[in-house]
Design an enzyme around this catalytic site. Structure first.
Site, PDB file in Angstrom:
ATOM      1  N   VAL A  13     -40.493 -10.800 -41.492  1.00 32.40           N
ATOM      2  CA  VAL A  13     -40.786 -10.357 -42.891  1.00 32.40           C
ATOM      3  C   VAL A  13     -39.386  -9.617 -43.860  1.00 32.40           C
ATOM      4  O   VAL A  13     -39.068 -10.428 -45.054  1.00 32.40           O
ATOM      5  CB  VAL A  13     -41.498  -9.045 -43.328  1.00 32.40           C
ATOM      6  CG1 VAL A  13     -41.755  -8.722 -44.484  1.00 32.40           C
ATOM      7  CG2 VAL A  13     -43.358  -9.807 -42.462  1.00 32.40           C
ATOM      8  N   ILE A  51     -34.870   4.322 -36.071  1.00 32.81           N
ATOM      9  CA  ILE A  51     -36.276   4.692 -36.340  1.00 32.81           C
ATOM     10  C   ILE A  51     -37.031   5.290 -35.611  1.00 32.81           C
ATOM     11  O   ILE A  51     -38.033   4.752 -35.046  1.00 32.81           O
ATOM     12  CB  ILE A  51     -36.316   3.880 -37.779  1.00 32.81           C
ATOM     13  CG1 ILE A  51     -35.728   3.211 -37.874  1.00 32.81           C
ATOM     14  CG2 ILE A  51     -38.235   4.110 -38.211  1.00 32.81           C
ATOM     15  CD1 ILE A  51     -36.492   1.574 -39.339  1.00 32.81           C
ATOM     16  N   ALA A  71     -39.900  -2.271 -41.219  1.00 28.97           N
ATOM     17  CA  ALA A  71     -39.656  -2.245 -40.380  1.00 28.97           C
ATOM     18  C   ALA A  71     -40.732  -0.830 -39.173  1.00 28.97           C
ATOM     19  O   ALA A  71     -41.205  -0.897 -39.965  1.00 28.97           O
ATOM     20  CB  ALA A  71     -38.202  -1.528 -39.556  1.00 28.97           C
ATOM     21  N   ALA A  72     -40.912  -1.111 -38.290  1.00 26.01           N
ATOM     22  CA  ALA A  72     -42.319  -1.568 -37.483  1.00 26.01           C
ATOM     23  C   ALA A  72     -41.520  -1.951 -35.480  1.00 26.01           C
ATOM     24  O   ALA A  72     -41.272  -2.499 -35.574  1.00 26.01           O
ATOM     25  CB  ALA A  72     -43.609  -1.331 -38.388  1.00 26.01           C
ATOM     26  N   TYR A 139     -51.281   0.255 -32.030  1.00 27.72           N
ATOM     27  CA  TYR A 139     -50.698   0.018 -32.577  1.00 27.72           C
ATOM     28  C   TYR A 139     -51.122   0.413 -34.019  1.00 27.72           C
ATOM     29  O   TYR A 139     -50.775   1.169 -35.290  1.00 27.72           O
ATOM     30  CB  TYR A 139     -50.801  -1.889 -33.253  1.00 27.72           C
ATOM     31  CG  TYR A 139     -49.703  -2.089 -34.077  1.00 27.72           C
ATOM     32  CD1 TYR A 139     -48.240  -1.704 -34.537  1.00 27.72           C
ATOM     33  CD2 TYR A 139     -50.739  -2.646 -35.244  1.00 27.72           C
ATOM     34  CE1 TYR A 139     -48.174  -2.104 -35.751  1.00 27.72           C
ATOM     35  CE2 TYR A 139     -49.917  -3.452 -36.269  1.00 27.72           C
ATOM     36  CZ  TYR A 139     -48.233  -2.986 -36.248  1.00 27.72           C
ATOM     37  OH  TYR A 139     -47.989  -3.510 -38.132  1.00 27.72           O
ATOM     38  N   LYS A 143     -50.612   2.894 -37.585  1.00 28.59           N
ATOM     39  CA  LYS A 143     -50.215   2.662 -39.228  1.00 28.59           C
ATOM     40  C   LYS A 143     -51.002   3.357 -40.364  1.00 28.59           C
ATOM     41  O   LYS A 143     -50.709   3.666 -40.631  1.00 28.59           O
ATOM     42  CB  LYS A 143     -50.377   0.905 -39.030  1.00 28.59           C
ATOM     43  CG  LYS A 143     -49.213   0.434 -38.523  1.00 28.59           C
ATOM     44  CD  LYS A 143     -47.799   0.038 -39.917  1.00 28.59           C
ATOM     45  CE  LYS A 143     -47.499  -1.204 -38.482  1.00 28.59           C
ATOM     46  NZ  LYS A 143     -45.645  -1.199 -40.324  1.00 28.59           N
ATOM     47  N   GLY A 188     -50.633 -31.922 -28.119  1.00 29.70           N
ATOM     48  CA  GLY A 188     -51.075 -33.212 -27.935  1.00 29.70           C
ATOM     49  C   GLY A 188     -52.218 -32.923 -27.757  1.00 29.70           C
ATOM     50  O   GLY A 188     -53.432 -33.274 -26.913  1.00 29.70           O
TER      51      GLY A 188
END
Length: 321
Positions: A13, A51, A71-72, A139, A143, A188
């Protein structure tokens, strides 16, 4: 606002975000974990290291007007036993940055969170930002606690905090399940997904970054939690068909009953992954669109076409090498 600090600037991102901010007229300072090349669109870089709760942000924040914290420690499926690592980076690391941003008298702090804070899947009603959070893994809980820390800092210091909760983000350099799906389609392989009847909200990296830029440009208060998506929800079979069409191969979908898929997934220890393929997760972005006078600039089909083009071109280069 003139100069924006972007964390995670070398990530999936972050790279597009640096370009989008530069196109919007901002001077972008890229916060990097190690001394690497300057991301496209960034005017300058600063190395901040890992971080966490001890990161020194003093140099990174000098002369900066706003922060976009992208950032994470990323979500990894079935990543067990790393709750402390998620907590240290995503929750305590975010608080550390917010405290430093407030002390530096920044005007706005944009945080890229996750719709996983709301939960794993929707039933009758779509997710809204006002929903009671139901994070289901380490996770998502990290957050959620990061959001709570930002709210506390905002209320205590006056720092304006904008939280954006995206669903699955796709685009060039996408990884994990979306990339595996692209690879399976291009080869395929028959996919036993034809009988799935679900709806899922996705967001392309271009639409996500466009909204983030809009939150910085917004002249009024942008504080709050905002959901984002492409504005058109797809079933898993529909996603496969569109990807196949833009890659230029037939979509090979087998109508295997969903109950069988879920049962096989459970036996193979992939129940969570199968739930993401079969279940629904729909976001209501009407409040976001109204607040920022915004609509996703790219349609789902155009975003998928761009992603498929990246995939085919990158694989063609890989075959030459």
């Amino acid at each position: 606002m003139n100069r924006v600090l972007v964390t995670g600037a070398s990530g999936f991102v972050g790279r597009e975000l640096c370009s989008a901010l530069s196109r919007a007229g901002y001077a972008v300072r890229a916060a990097l974990r190690s001394d690497a090349g300057l991301p496209v669109g960034a005017a300058e870089k600063v190395v901040v290291g890992e971080i966490n709760s001890r990161t020194d942000w003093s140099n990174a924040l000098k002369g900066v007007d706003a922060v976009v914290h992208a950032a994470a420690r990323a979500h990894v499926l079935n990543d067990l036993g790393n709750a402390e690592l998620y907590e240290e980076t995503n929750a305590r690391g975010t608080r550390r940055l917010a405290e430093a941003a407030s002390a530096a008298d920044l005007s706005r702090f944009v945080f890229v969170s996750s719709i996983k804070v709301n939960g794993e899947h929707t039933n009758d009603a779509p997710f809204r930002s006002s929903d009671t959070p139901h994070p289901a893994d380490d996770y998502a809980r990290s957050k959620w606690r990061a959001e709570a820390a930002l709210l506390e800092v905002s209320q205590r210091t006056g720092l304006e905090v904008v939280t954006v909760r995206p669903p699955l983000v796709y685009g060039p350099a996408v990884r994990a399940n979306f990339l595996r799906l692209l690879e399976s389609i291009s080869k395929g392989w028959p996919l036993p997904l034809g009988a799935i009847n679900n709806k899922r909200s996705l967001v392309s990296v271009w639409n996500l970054c466009d909204l983030i830029v809009r939150t910085l440009l917004h002249r009024g208060s942008a504080s709050g939690v905002w959901l984002v998506s492409d504005g058109e929800d797809l079933s898993t079979p529909d996603l496969v068909r569109r990807l196949a069409r833009h890659i230029g191969v037939p979509a090979r979908l087998l109508p295997v009953p969903q109950t069988i898929l879920m049962g096989v997934g459970a036996l193979l220890g992939k129940a969570a992954e199968m739930q993401r393929l079969c279940g629904s997760m729909v976001l209501d972005i009407s409040a976001t669109c109204a607040q920022f006078n915004w609509r996703p600039p790219l349609s789902v089909d155009e975003s998928i076409a761009r992603t498929a083009q990246w995939f085919t071109e990158s694989h063609a280069r890989a075959r030459k090498d």
